[in-house]
Write a protein that holds these residues in place. Structure first.
Motif, short mmCIF file in Angstrom:
data_model
loop_
_atom_site.label_atom_id
_atom_site.label_comp_id
_atom_site.label_asym_id
_atom_site.label_seq_id
_atom_site.Cartn_x
_atom_site.Cartn_y
_atom_site.Cartn_z
N PRO A 62 0.82 -1.21 0.00
CA PRO A 62 0.00 0.00 0.00
C PRO A 62 0.85 1.25 0.00
CG PRO A 62 0.13 -0.85 2.22
CD PRO A 62 0.87 -1.83 1.34
N GLY A 63 0.41 2.24 -0.73
CA GLY A 63 1.17 3.50 -0.78
C GLY A 63 0.40 4.56 -1.52
N LEU A 64 1.15 5.55 -1.99
CA LEU A 64 0.55 6.68 -2.70
C LEU A 64 1.30 6.92 -4.00
CD1 LEU A 64 0.88 7.71 0.60
CD2 LEU A 64 -0.86 9.24 -0.30
N LEU A 65 0.59 7.43 -4.98
CA LEU A 65 1.18 7.81 -6.25
C LEU A 65 1.54 9.29 -6.22
CD1 LEU A 65 1.66 6.90 -9.32
CD2 LEU A 65 -0.49 8.12 -9.74
N LEU A 66 2.79 9.60 -6.54
CA LEU A 66 3.22 11.00 -6.62
C LEU A 66 3.95 11.22 -7.94
CD1 LEU A 66 3.85 10.31 -3.21
CD2 LEU A 66 3.65 12.77 -3.43
N GLU A 67 4.09 12.49 -8.28
CA GLU A 67 4.74 12.87 -9.53
C GLU A 67 6.04 13.61 -9.26
OE1 GLU A 67 2.12 15.59 -11.38
OE2 GLU A 67 0.52 14.14 -11.76
N VAL A 68 6.95 13.53 -10.23
CA VAL A 68 8.05 14.49 -10.35
C VAL A 68 7.67 15.37 -11.54
CG1 VAL A 68 10.50 14.86 -10.73
CG2 VAL A 68 9.72 12.86 -9.44
N ARG A 69 7.52 16.64 -11.29
CA ARG A 69 7.04 17.54 -12.33
C ARG A 69 8.10 17.76 -13.41
NH1 ARG A 69 2.73 20.69 -11.38
NH2 ARG A 69 3.66 22.56 -12.27
N GLY A 70 7.63 17.99 -14.62
CA GLY A 70 8.51 18.25 -15.74
C GLY A 70 9.14 19.63 -15.66
N LYS A 71 9.83 20.00 -16.69
CA LYS A 71 10.54 21.29 -16.70
C LYS A 71 9.56 22.40 -17.07
CE LYS A 71 15.14 19.46 -17.52
NZ LYS A 71 16.35 19.47 -18.36
N LEU A 72 8.83 22.83 -16.06
CA LEU A 72 7.80 23.85 -16.22
C LEU A 72 8.29 25.18 -15.67
CD1 LEU A 72 4.83 21.64 -14.95
CD2 LEU A 72 5.54 22.03 -17.32
N ARG A 73 7.50 26.22 -15.88
CA ARG A 73 7.89 27.54 -15.38
C ARG A 73 7.85 27.61 -13.87
NH1 ARG A 73 4.12 31.71 -18.45
NH2 ARG A 73 2.61 30.09 -17.90
N ALA A 74 6.96 26.83 -13.24
CA ALA A 74 6.85 26.83 -11.78
C ALA A 74 6.96 25.40 -11.26
CB ALA A 74 5.52 27.44 -11.34
N HIS A 75 7.69 25.22 -10.16
CA HIS A 75 7.83 23.94 -9.47
C HIS A 75 8.45 22.86 -10.35
CE1 HIS A 75 5.53 25.79 -6.32
NE2 HIS A 75 4.47 25.92 -7.08
N SER A 76 9.33 23.25 -11.26
CA SER A 76 9.98 22.31 -12.15
C SER A 76 10.82 21.31 -11.36
CB SER A 76 10.86 23.08 -13.14
OG SER A 76 11.60 22.21 -13.95
N GLY A 77 10.72 20.03 -11.72
CA GLY A 77 11.53 19.00 -11.10
C GLY A 77 11.18 18.69 -9.67
N GLU A 78 10.00 19.09 -9.21
CA GLU A 78 9.62 18.89 -7.83
C GLU A 78 8.56 17.81 -7.68
OE1 GLU A 78 8.40 22.84 -6.63
OE2 GLU A 78 10.47 23.46 -6.35
N VAL A 79 8.38 17.34 -6.46
CA VAL A 79 7.38 16.33 -6.16
C VAL A 79 6.03 17.00 -5.93
CG1 VAL A 79 6.65 14.56 -4.52
CG2 VAL A 79 9.06 14.75 -5.16
N SER A 80 4.97 16.39 -6.46
CA SER A 80 3.63 16.91 -6.23
C SER A 80 2.62 15.78 -6.35
CB SER A 80 3.29 18.02 -7.24
OG SER A 80 3.13 17.48 -8.54
N PHE A 81 1.41 16.05 -5.91
CA PHE A 81 0.28 15.18 -6.18
C PHE A 81 -0.29 15.54 -7.55
CE2 PHE A 81 -0.10 15.39 -1.42
CZ PHE A 81 0.24 14.07 -1.19
N PRO A 82 -0.98 14.61 -8.21
CA PRO A 82 -1.69 14.97 -9.44
C PRO A 82 -2.72 16.07 -9.16
CG PRO A 82 -1.61 12.58 -9.18
CD PRO A 82 -1.12 13.18 -7.88
N GLY A 83 -2.77 17.05 -10.02
CA GLY A 83 -3.73 18.13 -9.83
C GLY A 83 -3.27 19.40 -10.49
N GLY A 84 -4.06 20.44 -10.32
CA GLY A 84 -3.70 21.71 -10.91
C GLY A 84 -4.81 22.74 -10.75
#
Length: 254
Positions: A62-84
């Motif tokens: 059991p666990g959680l799904l998280l993302e590493v964000r792409g090379k975006l203008r904000a929060h590039s390369g960071e961990v986040s939950f799916p959303g926006g």
């Protein structure tokens, strides 16, 4: 001496090592409904965003799904939950979270079972009011799996089956629940400089070759690259993760 105590996994309302089942999801859903009863108004004068805190089973873990964000203008390369960000065409704040999950990782809304929400919705440093929803990711439309009993593991989509947005998402990874009670991966941090919570190291969970370490232009942003260059779950993402885990060990919050 730390002001925080690492939770005892034996005190959790559900197992942190056995796969999620219908029974354990019901326990989490009931705990969320008791802990978060306040109705928060959605102010039309604010800009809103919504995220999923997506539970899943990976190899019966059991666990959680998280993302590493792409090379975006904000929060590039960071961990986040799916959303926006909530768009004007979204039917609701929750609809925005479901839409973003499909756009970012390719999970259809009918495979996402909403268990509840956390609160209060907190503002990001960029000024967005972020609404977090706890969910479980099913491999098939969850309305079609009524034949699975309360004690059997619920299948989730394997990471290899997900369709990632090439622009928004560099990688996804599975965070085992029991890591959040393992002192080797936890670092006490201050949310907005005032309240202690646990930041969690996720460096080893990301597939080799993902260029996250130098992608973040502003290390003061609230998610992702953290202490000593490690890939950490911290800031607003870490704060919401801590609020969620409190449900496992306390049952009541706001």
């Amino acid at each position: 001496m730390s002001r925080l105590l690492i939770p005892n996994p034996n005190a959790s309302i559900v197992s942190l090592t056995s796969p999620f089942t219908r029974g354990s999801l019901r326990t989490i859903k009931d705990a969320l409904s008791v802990a978060y009863t306040t109705k928060y108004p959605i102010s039309p004068t604010e800009t809103h965003a919504a995220v999923l805190i997506p539970l899943c089973n990976l190899n019966d873990n059991p666990g959680l799904l998280l993302e590493v964000r792409g090379k975006l203008r904000a929060h590039s390369g960071e961990v986040s939950f799916p959303g926006g960000k909530v768009d004007p065409t979204d039917e609701s704040v929750l609809h925005a979270a479901l839409r973003e999950a499909e756009e970012e990782v390719g999970i259809d809304a009918d495979k996402i079972e909403i268990l509840g929400r956390l609160g209060p919705p907190t503002r990001s440093l960029s000024g967005l009011r972020v609404w977090p929803y706890v969910a479980f990711l099913h491999e098939k439309p969850y309305g079609s799996t009524s034949d699975i009993d309360d004690t059997s593991p619920l299948p989730s989509p394997p990471l290899s089956s997900l369709t990632l947005s090439q622009v928004e998402v560099a990688a996804v990874f599975h965070l085992p629940l029991n890591r959040l009670t393992d002192s080797r991966y936890l670092r006490e941090h201050q949310f907005r400089g005032s309240t202690s919570y646990w930041a969690c190291d996720a460096t080893d969970l990301v597939a080799p070759g993902i260029e996250w370490s130098n992608a973040c232009a502003n290390l003061e942003d609230e998610v992702g690259v953290g202490f000593d260059g490690r890939l950490e779950i911290w800031g607003l993402t870490g704060w919401y993760l801590n609020l969620f885990m409190k449900i496992f060990f306390a049952g009541r919050s706001h």
